[in-house]
Design a protein around this motif. Structure first.
Motif, PDB file in Angstrom:
ATOM      1  N   CYS A 192       5.149   6.485   7.353  1.00  0.00           N
ATOM      2  CA  CYS A 192       4.308   6.488   6.051  1.00  0.00           C
ATOM      3  C   CYS A 192       3.372   7.933   6.415  1.00  0.00           C
ATOM      4  O   CYS A 192       2.542   7.624   7.072  1.00  0.00           O
ATOM      5  CB  CYS A 192       3.595   5.395   5.628  1.00  0.00           C
ATOM      6  SG  CYS A 192       2.346   5.535   4.244  1.00  0.00           S
ATOM      7  N   LYS A 202       1.440   8.152   1.048  1.00  0.00           N
ATOM      8  CA  LYS A 202       0.153   7.247   0.823  1.00  0.00           C
ATOM      9  C   LYS A 202      -0.779   8.087   0.526  1.00  0.00           C
ATOM     10  O   LYS A 202      -1.752   8.339   1.617  1.00  0.00           O
ATOM     11  CB  LYS A 202      -0.237   6.105   1.954  1.00  0.00           C
ATOM     12  CG  LYS A 202      -1.375   5.319   1.614  1.00  0.00           C
ATOM     13  CD  LYS A 202      -1.223   4.197   2.718  1.00  0.00           C
ATOM     14  CE  LYS A 202      -1.665   4.691   3.979  1.00  0.00           C
ATOM     15  NZ  LYS A 202      -3.160   5.447   4.030  1.00  0.00           N
ATOM     16  N   VAL A 236      -0.212  -4.393  -1.839  1.00  0.00           N
ATOM     17  CA  VAL A 236      -0.520  -4.107  -0.202  1.00  0.00           C
ATOM     18  C   VAL A 236      -1.881  -4.521   0.266  1.00  0.00           C
ATOM     19  O   VAL A 236      -2.730  -3.924  -0.242  1.00  0.00           O
ATOM     20  CB  VAL A 236      -0.230  -2.546   0.209  1.00  0.00           C
ATOM     21  CG1 VAL A 236      -0.374  -2.456   1.480  1.00  0.00           C
ATOM     22  CG2 VAL A 236       1.068  -1.991  -0.433  1.00  0.00           C
ATOM     23  N   LEU A 268       2.154  -2.752   6.597  1.00  0.00           N
ATOM     24  CA  LEU A 268       1.677  -1.463   6.592  1.00  0.00           C
ATOM     25  C   LEU A 268       0.678  -1.137   7.887  1.00  0.00           C
ATOM     26  O   LEU A 268      -0.314  -2.085   7.738  1.00  0.00           O
ATOM     27  CB  LEU A 268       0.861  -1.008   5.390  1.00  0.00           C
ATOM     28  CG  LEU A 268       0.183   0.368   5.251  1.00  0.00           C
ATOM     29  CD1 LEU A 268       1.032   1.543   5.376  1.00  0.00           C
ATOM     30  CD2 LEU A 268      -0.682   0.683   3.729  1.00  0.00           C
ATOM     31  N   LEU A 314       5.432  -0.100   7.868  1.00  0.00           N
ATOM     32  CA  LEU A 314       5.295   1.176   7.242  1.00  0.00           C
ATOM     33  C   LEU A 314       4.303   1.812   8.213  1.00  0.00           C
ATOM     34  O   LEU A 314       3.066   1.469   8.102  1.00  0.00           O
ATOM     35  CB  LEU A 314       4.887   1.242   5.927  1.00  0.00           C
ATOM     36  CG  LEU A 314       5.740   0.522   4.899  1.00  0.00           C
ATOM     37  CD1 LEU A 314       5.736  -0.998   4.769  1.00  0.00           C
ATOM     38  CD2 LEU A 314       5.286   1.061   3.479  1.00  0.00           C
ATOM     39  N   SER A 339       1.560   4.105   9.337  1.00  0.00           N
ATOM     40  CA  SER A 339       0.951   5.275   8.784  1.00  0.00           C
ATOM     41  C   SER A 339       0.418   6.324   9.622  1.00  0.00           C
ATOM     42  O   SER A 339      -0.169   5.916  10.459  1.00  0.00           O
ATOM     43  CB  SER A 339      -0.077   4.531   7.872  1.00  0.00           C
ATOM     44  OG  SER A 339      -0.761   5.772   7.250  1.00  0.00           O
TER      45      SER A 339
END
Lengths: 276, 276
Positions: free
Chosen positions: B20, B60, B143, B209, B236, B238
């Motif tokens: 992400c 994001k 989320v 996440l 995900l 990040s």
């Protein structure tokens, strides 16, 4: 330089008021005179501000109500209007921010530099460092969520942590660890006055922002009985809809003034007023 | 209609990627070619998006980085650009919202109607009803912050509530009570992989996440070892600065692509990859 806390204390005294007017504009509920007005949200809030400023201790615009409309410009102009036309009445930006590292600094810049707010509401779930850029601004107010007034508030806030509910642990942390600059306040809802009393016991005379009067069912006498500080102040009692929408006709500003006056006086009847 | 979860699953597969890319533009760190460009924030993020879209499972954008600059318009155009030019790559608006009653609805309108985001990050401190307008949107992702990666995360999140830390209680609530629409995800940082394992144990294959790789010290192998779901996905991961600022010269987009590719491949080396 006057700090937020000093402005608040001066407004408490000058206006003999613990009322905080929440500016939560709902386009569908604006008085009919604003139909078709491209700048209705600003104009409506400005008129409410100018009709009530001598009866309040602060104004509290709710940023989501502006952001959902893409009306950040209206919010900037509204806060600038309050500072210019109603100097001495501080502005709390109700944004419930909280994020990590450099992002927290960006949120602080948003609230204080971009919008010129004097204080901002904050969410403590991410811990102290997520609030540090706000705590560091001794001239500004950090208004931290403690026990809120909504139906699901207890889902996390009432969980028992070592013999006390989480919200009381938050109150302890803020009062004893995070308030080195003396610029912290807590949000403590009106719906359960005994919780207000617990928070007051923990934080001494720290100012408490109290939503939940009126529409949410909170009782003014109970709030004052359990929440006021040793000097008869220490509270910012927030009301939005009951004031903003007191009338949908052309007399909306006068009706808002009447509703604010009635709330101020009802509150004052239950205060231990300072002798003056 | 494709839901957020379906888009995410399709992007995981199509791009063979759990990466992400966080879009957190810092004006002071933009490549020199953008000096004096009034639309630099948009143009920079657009170039990053177009250079990496086939290597990621989502983008994001962090709203504070835009809001501090008054650049909401750039954020709107950026998300519109992703939908138009990189269809099938979902967008998580990193806003950490959470508020009561009608205000929560305004925040949902901000994220989904105004910005066109496919998912939004949320703060659970105010309880279920503060998230309800997001939970109700079965087509969108909610989320929810669980255990974050910042130094002070444990101030509240690690407090013991009935024999488990608060963050695990949040994971339980979300997995067993708040996820009726199957649209919830949790934020669980990479800095303490054992916490990721605890959350994974509680939530089954719910997508997580994971911030905190790279700059914040999280270790890719440990994250995969403790966090992946039964199908080898479910994450995900990040990364922002290590990708956005991989080069400050004219090759910034190519450098961002290289950094994304390297992270994707490093992650994939540690996955139980599905046979295909």
């Amino acid at each position: 330089m006057t700090t937020f806390i000093e402005s608040l204390q001066a407004a408490w005294q000058r206006n003999r008021s613990l009322v905080c007017v929440g500016l939560d504009p709902e386009p569908a509920r604006l008085p009919t005179r604003f139909a078709g007005d491209d700048d209705a949200v600003f104009a409506f809030c400005r008129d409410i501000v100018d009709a009530t400023a001598d009866l309040v201790c602060c104004f509290k615009p709710q940023i989501a109500h502006f952001a959902a409309l893409g009306a950040e410009g209206a919010l900037q102009r509204l806060i600038a209007h309050i500072h210019a036309r109603q100097p001495g009445v501080p502005v709390i930006l109700d944004a419930k921010r909280g994020d990590i590292g450099s992002t927290a600094e960006h949120y602080a810049r948003e609230a204080f530099e971009r919008y010129g707010a004097d204080a901002v509401t904050l969410n403590p779930y991410l811990g102290r460092d997520s609030l540090q850029p706000f705590l560091d601004r001794a001239d500004k107010g950090a208004v931290i969520l403690c026990r809120t007034s909504n139906p699901g508030a207890g889902d996390l806030q009432d969980l028992d942590v070592g013999g006390m509910p989480l919200y009381q642990r938050v109150a302890e942390r803020v009062a004893h660890e995070w308030n080195g600059n003396g610029n912290c306040l807590l949000v403590t809802g009106a719906t359960y006055p005994s919780q207000l009393a617990e928070v007051r016991r923990i934080v001494g005379d720290m100012p408490l922002l109290v939503p939940g009067i009126g529409a949410q069912g909170g009782d003014v006498e109970a709030v004052l009985g359990h929440g006021q500080a040793s000097d008869g102040a220490g509270l910012l009692i927030s009301s939005s809809r009951a004031i903003l929408y007191a009338s949908a006709a052309d007399d909306f500003a006068a009706a808002a003034r009447q509703a604010t006056l009635a709330l101020r006086d009802e509150i004052n009847r239950h205060r231990r007023m300072p002798t003056d």
